[in-house]
Enzyme design. Structure first.
Site, PDB file in Angstrom:
ATOM      1  N   ARG A 101       8.179   7.788  -0.087  1.00 43.28           N
ATOM      2  CA  ARG A 101       9.370   7.813   0.168  1.00 43.28           C
ATOM      3  C   ARG A 101       9.995   7.816  -1.328  1.00 43.28           C
ATOM      4  O   ARG A 101       9.708   7.083  -2.141  1.00 43.28           O
ATOM      5  CB  ARG A 101       9.762   6.556   0.817  1.00 43.28           C
ATOM      6  CG  ARG A 101      11.200   6.590   1.138  1.00 43.28           C
ATOM      7  CD  ARG A 101      11.517   5.271   2.155  1.00 43.28           C
ATOM      8  NE  ARG A 101      10.789   5.230   3.289  1.00 43.28           N
ATOM      9  CZ  ARG A 101      11.131   6.029   4.482  1.00 43.28           C
ATOM     10  NH1 ARG A 101      12.061   6.918   4.611  1.00 43.28           N
ATOM     11  NH2 ARG A 101      10.333   5.872   5.559  1.00 43.28           N
ATOM     12  N   THR A 105      16.575   8.570  -2.564  1.00 47.40           N
ATOM     13  CA  THR A 105      17.206   9.217  -1.424  1.00 47.40           C
ATOM     14  C   THR A 105      16.828   8.560  -0.197  1.00 47.40           C
ATOM     15  O   THR A 105      17.207   8.772   0.882  1.00 47.40           O
ATOM     16  CB  THR A 105      16.948  10.754  -1.181  1.00 47.40           C
ATOM     17  OG1 THR A 105      15.636  10.958  -1.266  1.00 47.40           O
ATOM     18  CG2 THR A 105      17.358  11.597  -2.795  1.00 47.40           C
ATOM     19  N   ASP A 197       2.352  -6.213   6.823  1.00 43.46           N
ATOM     20  CA  ASP A 197       2.064  -4.759   6.309  1.00 43.46           C
ATOM     21  C   ASP A 197       0.508  -4.375   6.754  1.00 43.46           C
ATOM     22  O   ASP A 197      -0.192  -5.056   6.399  1.00 43.46           O
ATOM     23  CB  ASP A 197       2.129  -4.555   4.865  1.00 43.46           C
ATOM     24  CG  ASP A 197       2.111  -3.097   4.307  1.00 43.46           C
ATOM     25  OD1 ASP A 197       0.816  -2.528   4.647  1.00 43.46           O
ATOM     26  OD2 ASP A 197       2.722  -3.021   3.437  1.00 43.46           O
ATOM     27  N   ASP A 200      -1.977  -3.011   4.258  1.00 41.88           N
ATOM     28  CA  ASP A 200      -2.511  -4.116   3.420  1.00 41.88           C
ATOM     29  C   ASP A 200      -3.584  -5.080   4.081  1.00 41.88           C
ATOM     30  O   ASP A 200      -4.405  -5.419   3.709  1.00 41.88           O
ATOM     31  CB  ASP A 200      -1.400  -5.041   2.867  1.00 41.88           C
ATOM     32  CG  ASP A 200      -0.479  -4.350   1.646  1.00 41.88           C
ATOM     33  OD1 ASP A 200      -1.429  -3.697   1.081  1.00 41.88           O
ATOM     34  OD2 ASP A 200       0.504  -4.950   1.372  1.00 41.88           O
TER      35      ASP A 200
END
Length: 206
Positions: A101, A105, A197, A200
């Protein structure tokens, strides 16, 4: 269409995964098992074609899968869903898509892609444990459609309403399968209550 798989075994195993005390080994084992259980429902409507085989007794007019199956995990967390589904469908081919990502933006960009050459004819299962904002899932689906994929199913463990809505808006032709639909996203983009997560916790990096 969104399908939420309210199966007692899936719910039980997902509860173990949600627990913050669950360690990597048990987290991965339960993820494998849930993926296998989900695969039964995800594959329920796969088309069949007629075939005749010889049993030890006589000819048998029966059926086999009409299309190849391609598993497409979104790196890295999507890898956690591959083994459980592949155990059930060992003939499935596996493609890979990596996204990052842009920090300014917030748009997802492809950094790695490797697919078998039969996306156009195959049933393509896009795999990602968490459907949060839906940005990565929408981008991955965009990218495989550009490579010819037509029959696409999105398979996730836990989803947020925001992510489901985003995928439904961008790709109304893609069926979504979830083990659970959770309450919302928090201000950091994590699913609540979620399970943290997933990458993880799968790979023990935290």
């Amino acid at each position: 269409m969104v399908t939420i798989l309210n199966h007692p075994l899936i719910t039980h195993k997902l509860t173990i995964m949600r627990n913050k005390e669950t360690k990597t080994k048990d987290f991965k084992q339960n993820l494998d098992e849930i993926a296998g259980l989900m695969a039964y429902e995800v594959c329920r409507d796969l088309p069949l074609k007629p075939i005749t085989v010889e049993t030890p007794v006589a000819a048998c007019h029966t059926y086999e899968l009409q299309n190849d199956i391609v598993l497409i995990p979104i790196l890295r967390a999507g890898l956690g869903l591959v083994n459980g589904i592949n155990d059930l469908i060992p003939t499935a081919k596996v493609g890979f898509i990596g996204l990052y990502r842009d920090e300014e933006t917030l748009e997802p960009h492809e950094y790695f892609a490797k697919f078998p050459n039969n996306l156009a004819e195959a049933v393509n299962l896009v795999l990602d444990p968490m459907l949060a904002t839906g940005g990565s899932a929408c981008a991955a689906i965009d990218m495989i459609k550009k490579r010819g994929a037509k029959n696409i199913k999105l398979v996730c463990l836990v989803g947020a309403p925001e992510g489901v809505a985003a995928v439904e808006k961008a790709h109304p032709d893609v069926d979504i399968y979830l083990a659970a639909l959770d309450e919302k996203l928090n201000d950091k983009g994590y699913i609540v209550p979620g399970l943290g997560d997933a990458g993880d916790r799968i790979f023990g990096t935290k």
